[in-house]
Scaffold this active site. Structure first.
Site: not given
Ligand code: NAD
Length: 493
Positions: A235, A290
């Site tokens: 995210s 995404c």
């Molecule tokens: P997220 O940001 O909650 O988590 C992603 C990863 O980060 C996980 O491994 C999690 O353990 C870690 N994480 C979460 N919070 C954290 C923090 N505060 N500090 C450090 N690490 C942390 O995302 P999600 O819910 O797993 O995935 C969905 C999001 O990913 C959506 O916003 C989507 O658009 C995005 N996404 C983007 C792409 C792209 O190519 N731009 C591709 C796929 C998904």
């Protein structure tokens, strides 16, 4: 519970470090739940800073020998990994459906997209070459060579738990680095199964490591001096934070964030085709992509006709378990995320959008414990609404009327995000405007979802991406290597 070769009786997800399976030793953890049934499949124990330190030290030791191996030898385990992934595609897809909730065909498509990256990385002997210039100066030849750097890590999201790790892993090791994956704690099982296959593929111990965990585990990776660079996908708020922290700690970093993607439909488009592709783009993987386009901007002369067609196509979508071959829209990842999407639907109603199709009352026989939502459509949305500005990440689509393509491009410009957009048109001049004037990383013309093949880079702009080099393809070679220049003179003696 799910059975995997490396899962102990307790069902605790394991780390893979130095070619062996280890239970993470951190104090936190959570369960892995099947989103369609609420069944507990396994549990994740989070890795401590000591676990991360052990993985980084092991990877550092492995790097010394691995980086000196001839490149032709380095790619042989990748050919074997491709063969193993293809041989276990059905089983991987089923596991992915059970822990994520998407449909079996979506899971298979995801695995195929991951394998593509392994295939591209097998071409590293050609892709990694530098350049040489004879007589760059009097009696001097100069050449630039690419060198691997050490230990890299990737932190990946829940929505493509098989494919996104493979945007990075094959390129990292083919270029001669060692690599640590921290998968999403929400659905880590398919990554563990892929590492069981990696264990058989012939990589030396320590070159590839799997470390499970949550926020503290990520922070330990970000703070560790032994890590050269971090790839992040998730995210936007977290991507922004990771980018700043990793850079402050002197690491290379690429951080892909969230999205809000648009489709533009002009009066010269094939409206039936555009409607079918719009529904596919918005509702595949229950909108948890995404690249999901969830706002459609339609020229006013065809708005009513297009809305009618989209509503009828969307209404025919079947909601259910991903294991059922009839299902178009599977379960959302957690009850909390389902509630978040429901809140956005409430917000859309309060903001005055016209609720054309309401997916909130859906029920799936035999799956009463699942996190299901049906396709939801809003008409007459405007750019000042929360539902057109923020990432919903669920099966919700908004439709907006504009005068012409120029106004539509203005709508895209005002979005904070720049991950993807698609245009449906019969006009080359509109297509050219769309290509030249938008500030977006992935553009599709008469294509519903602008998903690049593995031999092209994958990445957005604006709040959808922090960094310069994107995932996949040639950008990965640049991210995982640095260049040295040799200047040579050999005078006659
Ligand atoms: P997220 O940001 O909650 O988590 C992603 C990863 O980060 C996980 O491994 C999690 O353990 C870690 N994480 C979460 N919070 C954290 C923090 N505060 N500090 C450090 N690490 C942390 O995302 P999600 O819910 O797993 O995935 C969905 C999001 O990913 C959506 O916003 C989507 O658009 C995005 N996404 C983007 C792409 C792209 O190519 N731009 C591709 C796929 C998904």
């Amino acid at each position: 519970m799910v059975r995997l070769e490396s899962l102990p009786e307790t069902g605790t997800v394991q780390n893979y470090v130095g070619g062996e399976w280890h239970t993470p030793t951190g104090s936190d953890g959570q369960d892995v739940i099947d989103p369609a049934t609420s069944e507990r499949l396994a549990s994740v124990a989070f890795s401590s800073a000591d676990d991360v330190d052990g993985a980084v030290r092991t990877a550092t030791d492995a790097f010394e020998e691995w980086s000196e191996r001839p490149v032709e030898e380095r790619i042989q385990p990748l050919f074997e990994l491709k063969r193993l992934l293809e041989g276990h595609e059905d089983e991987l897809a089923e596991l992915l459906v059970r822990e994520h909730g998407k449909t079996r065909s979506e899971a298979k498509g995801e695995i195929r997209r991951g394998i593509e990256n392994v295939e591209v990385a097998c071409g590293i002997p050609s892709m990694m070459q530098g350049g040489t210039l004879l007589n760059a100066a009097p009696d001097i030849d100069e050449s630039a060579v690419r060198k691997p750097l050490g230990v890299f890590a990737a932190v990946t999201p829940f929505n493509f738990p098989a494919m996104i790790p493979l945007w990075f892993l094959p390129y990292a090791v083919a270029t001669g680095n060692s690599f640590i994956l921290k998968p999403s704690e929400q659905d880590p099982l398919v990554a563990q199964r892929i590492f069981e296959l990696i264990d058989r593929a012939g990589f030396p111990d320590g070159v590839l490591q799997l470390v499970n965990g949550g926020v503290d585990t990520v922070n330990a990776l970000l703070e560790h001096d032994g890590i050269e660079g971090i790839s992040f996908v998730g995210s936007t708020p977290v991507a922004r934070e990771i980018y700043a922290t990793a850079a402050a700690n002197g690491k290379r970093v690429q951080a892909q964030g969230g999205a809000k993607n648009h489709i533009v439909v002009t009066e010269t488009a094939d409206l039936d085709f555009a409607a079918e592709k719009t529904v596919g783009s918005a509702f595949a993987c229950a909108g948890e992509r995404c690249l999901a386009n969830d706002v459609v901007v339609v020229e006013e002369s065809v708005y009513d006709e297009f809305v009618e067609t989209v509503v009828s196509v969307a209404d025919s979508q079947v909601v259910g378990s991903g294991l059922d071959g009839e299902t178009d829209i599977g379960a959302l990842i957690t009850p909390e995320h389902e509630q978040r999407v429901r809140n956005y639907i409430e917000t859309g109603i309060e903001e005055g959008a016209d609720l054309l199709l309401d997916g909130r009352d859906v029920s799936v026989d035999g799956y009463e414990g699942g996190n299901f939502l049906g396709p939801t459509l809003f008409g007459d949305v405007t750019t000042d609404m929360v539902i057109t500005q923020e990432e919903v990440f669920g099966p919700v689509l908004g439709l907006m009327s504009v005068e012409d393509v120029d106004e539509a491009i203005g709508v895209l410009d005002r979005s904070d995000f720049g991950n993807a957009a698609s245009l449906f048109t019969g006009s080359g001049s509109d297509a050219r405007k769309f290509r030249h004037r938008t500030d977006i990383g992935n553009l599709g013309v008469n294509a519903g979802t602008a998903a690049p093949m593995a031999f092209f880079h994958f990445g957005g702009r604006k709040d959808s991406f922090f960094g310069d080099l994107h995932a996949q393809g040639e950008d990965m070679i640049h991210f995982y290597t640095d260049k040295t220049v040799y200047i040579e003179r050999w005078p006659d003696t």
